[in-house]
Design a protein around this motif. Structure first.
Motif, PDB file in Angstrom:
ATOM      1  N   PHE A 149       6.301   8.268   2.111  1.00 29.44           N
ATOM      2  CA  PHE A 149       5.632   6.970   1.939  1.00 29.44           C
ATOM      3  C   PHE A 149       6.648   5.829   1.821  1.00 29.44           C
ATOM      4  O   PHE A 149       6.411   4.722   2.309  1.00 29.44           O
ATOM      5  CB  PHE A 149       4.727   7.004   0.714  1.00 29.44           C
ATOM      6  N   PHE A 150       7.777   6.090   1.179  1.00 26.91           N
ATOM      7  CA  PHE A 150       8.812   5.047   1.106  1.00 26.91           C
ATOM      8  C   PHE A 150       9.413   4.767   2.486  1.00 26.91           C
ATOM      9  O   PHE A 150       9.770   3.621   2.794  1.00 26.91           O
ATOM     10  CB  PHE A 150       9.906   5.446   0.118  1.00 26.91           C
ATOM     11  N   LEU A 151       9.544   5.807   3.302  1.00 26.07           N
ATOM     12  CA  LEU A 151      10.015   5.577   4.667  1.00 26.07           C
ATOM     13  C   LEU A 151       9.020   4.718   5.446  1.00 26.07           C
ATOM     14  O   LEU A 151       9.414   3.840   6.231  1.00 26.07           O
ATOM     15  CB  LEU A 151      10.231   6.919   5.378  1.00 26.07           C
TER      16      LEU A 151
ATOM     17  N   PHE B 100       7.555  -1.600   7.435  1.00 29.00           N
ATOM     18  CA  PHE B 100       6.781  -2.851   7.373  1.00 29.00           C
ATOM     19  C   PHE B 100       7.354  -3.863   6.381  1.00 29.00           C
ATOM     20  O   PHE B 100       6.823  -4.961   6.254  1.00 29.00           O
ATOM     21  CB  PHE B 100       5.327  -2.533   6.990  1.00 29.00           C
ATOM     22  N   PHE B 101       8.429  -3.497   5.685  1.00 24.00           N
ATOM     23  CA  PHE B 101       8.937  -4.316   4.588  1.00 24.00           C
ATOM     24  C   PHE B 101       9.326  -5.722   5.037  1.00 24.00           C
ATOM     25  O   PHE B 101       8.949  -6.726   4.414  1.00 24.00           O
ATOM     26  CB  PHE B 101      10.126  -3.613   3.931  1.00 24.00           C
TER      27      PHE B 101
ATOM     28  N   VAL C  10       0.829  -1.208   0.000  1.00 25.71           N
ATOM     29  CA  VAL C  10       0.000   0.000   0.000  1.00 25.71           C
ATOM     30  C   VAL C  10       0.866   1.261   0.000  1.00 25.71           C
ATOM     31  O   VAL C  10       0.667   2.173  -0.813  1.00 25.71           O
ATOM     32  CB  VAL C  10      -0.950  -0.003   1.217  1.00 25.71           C
ATOM     33  N   PHE C  11       1.862   1.330   0.890  1.00 22.71           N
ATOM     34  CA  PHE C  11       2.684   2.536   0.982  1.00 22.71           C
ATOM     35  C   PHE C  11       3.581   2.715  -0.244  1.00 22.71           C
ATOM     36  O   PHE C  11       3.778   3.850  -0.707  1.00 22.71           O
ATOM     37  CB  PHE C  11       3.525   2.507   2.264  1.00 22.71           C
TER      38      PHE C  11
ATOM     39  N   GLN D   3      -1.520  -1.481  -8.559  1.00 22.32           N
ATOM     40  CA  GLN D   3      -0.538  -0.438  -8.246  1.00 22.32           C
ATOM     41  C   GLN D   3      -0.488   0.589  -9.367  1.00 22.32           C
ATOM     42  O   GLN D   3      -0.398   1.799  -9.124  1.00 22.32           O
ATOM     43  CB  GLN D   3       0.841  -1.051  -8.031  1.00 22.32           C
ATOM     44  N   SER D   4      -0.562   0.093 -10.601  1.00 23.57           N
ATOM     45  CA  SER D   4      -0.616   0.999 -11.746  1.00 23.57           C
ATOM     46  C   SER D   4      -1.866   1.877 -11.687  1.00 23.57           C
ATOM     47  O   SER D   4      -1.813   3.086 -11.937  1.00 23.57           O
ATOM     48  CB  SER D   4      -0.598   0.193 -13.041  1.00 23.57           C
ATOM     49  N   PHE D   5      -2.993   1.255 -11.325  1.00 24.64           N
ATOM     50  CA  PHE D   5      -4.251   2.005 -11.234  1.00 24.64           C
ATOM     51  C   PHE D   5      -4.161   3.124 -10.198  1.00 24.64           C
ATOM     52  O   PHE D   5      -4.480   4.283 -10.476  1.00 24.64           O
ATOM     53  CB  PHE D   5      -5.378   1.035 -10.875  1.00 24.64           C
ATOM     54  N   THR D   6      -3.709   2.783  -8.988  1.00 18.01           N
ATOM     55  CA  THR D   6      -3.668   3.787  -7.918  1.00 18.01           C
ATOM     56  C   THR D   6      -2.619   4.859  -8.192  1.00 18.01           C
ATOM     57  O   THR D   6      -2.859   6.048  -7.929  1.00 18.01           O
ATOM     58  CB  THR D   6      -3.378   3.124  -6.567  1.00 18.01           C
ATOM     59  N   SER D   7      -1.452   4.457  -8.728  1.00 18.22           N
ATOM     60  CA  SER D   7      -0.416   5.461  -8.977  1.00 18.22           C
ATOM     61  C   SER D   7      -0.851   6.438 -10.061  1.00 18.22           C
ATOM     62  O   SER D   7      -0.539   7.634  -9.984  1.00 18.22           O
ATOM     63  CB  SER D   7       0.902   4.779  -9.366  1.00 18.22           C
TER      64      SER D   7
END
Length: 504
Positions: free
Chosen positions: A472-474, A479-480, A270-271, A417-421
């Motif tokens: 968001f990447f942080l 959670f990775f 998600v993030f 992911q493509s849709f949301t981005s």
């Protein structure tokens, strides 16, 4: 000796003991038999094709297809000044081309993701490329009184390209694993900046050669049709999970709803998808409007005249395209190398590298608007550094998805992911930036200086969105490890044979 599936012997095979069927499956060798007969020419040709279906060849063809995907997308941006003049549209009208394209792209992505998890992927890819190539070629013949039809054609192209972006990475994911997969995905995603840059170069170059911008849309379709045929001939459709040694052991997901529920609970997914949306917002707006911004900067500096003649200057599109090619190659390669090095230090290297590169990129993109009024060279330097840092995360983001999502869910994950981005990113950013620029231009008397400044003020929104993406990447880094471990455990459970129902 090699034997075709209908019992004919292929001449020129080594005596190593293999039997190859038309499906590409292998089985123990056969001893010479009097029933064998020489293969017909057509059977020899099909057998030769099978021998060419190597993972490396498939990855190369898919990567070249991705180059065409983005080249076709940004050819329009390379001649956007001419389109504005020809159809007599404003900044927001020009931005609408990309917005309609991305909206259709993102709506179609989940559909193709669902199909890609359940049906033959290479057939879907081949049909998608053929469709968008024909539509692009047809759009070059639309008259100036039918701008709405030209906009609609970009929407249809978006549907075709959506099939490719949603499915092709999952084939590579099923052909390779671990560091090999990272390398191949890096090559595949190198095609994004390379294709984008070549789109500017092809568009402006074809326009200058023919002295007509319509010819910018008449070159890439023929390459697309060629790639469509190559995919059908040389790209396999590997069993889902084959690279993870799960072939034949896991059925497709029971339903699309169950896939979506699982992905919604995957915090890393998600993030990282939200971070991808921030990247898409910036690249979408920049890709369409920065060449126009740089052209207006030179008009203000009296280095060029405003575009009033039949063919507008394409110098900035060519330079920006070349910069995009080089920075894309550098960014993706540096990103992959940096991630592989940092993995020795921390297991959270993937999202952390993305976060740092995003935050650094925002600084240099801000500087573009500070120096552009007085120095075009300084603006190009800032674009070069800012784009390099921004492009670092493309291949890494795809690898994060492969780590935290199980194989039978990956096409759906890539598609959503493509849709949301796109929904939160470049679906609206070109039109939004253009609309802000148009509104700012109305506040003062029209002048070349104010046109330049108003577009610059509107584009200043991009670095703030990039900073948000870094955050968001942080969050992804937090959670990775947990999500990757859950995915590994789920794959192990799927590999276990079902309990026997036979009673003794």
């Amino acid at each position: 000796m090699c034997v075709e599936s209908d019992g004919c012997e292929i001449e020129g095979c080594s005596s190593s003991d293999e039997v190859r069927t038309l499906s590409g499956s292998m089985s123990p060798g056969l001893k010479p038999s009097p029933d064998l007969h020489p293969c017909k020419p057509g059977q020899k040709f099909r057998a030769a094709l099978l021998r060419c279906r190597s993972p490396a060849a498939a990855a190369g063809i898919l990567s070249f297809g991705n180059v065409l995907n983005y080249m076709d997308r940004y050819t329009v941006a390379g001649v956007l000044l001419d389109i504005q003049r020809h159809y007599e549209v404003t900044d927001s009208g020009a931005g609408l081309l990309q917005t309609v394209f991305i909206c259709s792209f993102m709506v179609a992505a989940p559909i193709f993701g669902y199909l890609g998890d359940r049906f033959n992927r290479k057939v879907i890819l081949s049909c998608g490329i053929f469709f968008w190539s024909i539509v692009t070629l047809s759009s070059s013949f639309i008259g100036k009184e039918y701008y709405w039809l030209f906009v609609l054609s970009r929407g249809l192209v978006g549907i075709g390209e959506s099939s490719y972006s949603s499915i092709s990475p999952t084939i590579i994911g099923d052909l390779y694993t671990n560091n090999s997969r990272t390398i191949m995905l890096t090559v595949f995603y190198l095609a994004i900046p390379l294709g984008s840059g070549l789109g500017y170069i092809l568009g402006s170059g074809a326009k200058d050669a023919a002295e007509d911008w319509h010819w910018a849309l008449r070159v890439s379709p023929f390459l697309g049709i060629t790639v469509s045929a190559l995919i059908l001939l040389f790209v396999p459709d590997p069993k889902r999970g084959s690279a993870d040694h799960m072939e034949g052991r896991i059925p497709p997901s029971p339903s699309w709803i169950s896939d979506m529920k699982a992905l919604a609970k995957n915090r890393s997914y998600v993030f990282s998808s939200l971070a991808s949306a921030a990247v898409s917002f910036a690249t979408g707006a920049f890709g369409m409007l920065i060449p126009i911004y740089l052209f207006r900067a030179q008009v203000v500096q009296k280095e060029v005249e405003a575009c009033t003649k039949k063919v507008c200057s394409s110098r900035d599109s060519l330079i920006f395209g070349a910069i995009t090619c080089v920075t894309g190659l550098l960014g993706v390669v540096i990103g992959a190398a940096t991630t592989r090095f940092c993995r020795r230090k921390t297991e959270r290297a993937d999202p952390l590298v993305c976060a740092v590169s995003m935050l650094g990129s925002a600084i240099f993109i801000c500087l573009i608007f500070v120096v552009a009024k007085t120095s075009i060279i300084g603006a190009y330097v800032c674009i070069f550094i800012g784009e390099t840092l921004l492009f670092l995360n493309w291949a890494i983001t795809a690898d994060i998805l492969m780590f935290v999502v199980i194989p039978t869910r990956r096409a759906t994950a890539v598609a959503f992911q493509s849709f949301t981005s796109h929904l939160l990113g470049d679906a609206g950013s070109p039109y939004l930036i253009g609309l802000i620029s148009d509104e700012l231009q109305k506040t003062y008397a029209s002048s070349e200086l104010w046109k330049f400044l108003s577009l610059g003020y509107a584009l200043m929104l991009c670095p703030f969105i990039i900073v948000l993406g870094g955050m968001f990447f942080l969050a992804t880094a937090l959670f990775f490890l947990d999500d990757r471990e859950k995915a590994e455990q789920l794959k192990k459970l799927m590999q276990q044979p079902p309990p026997s129902s036979v009673k003794v």
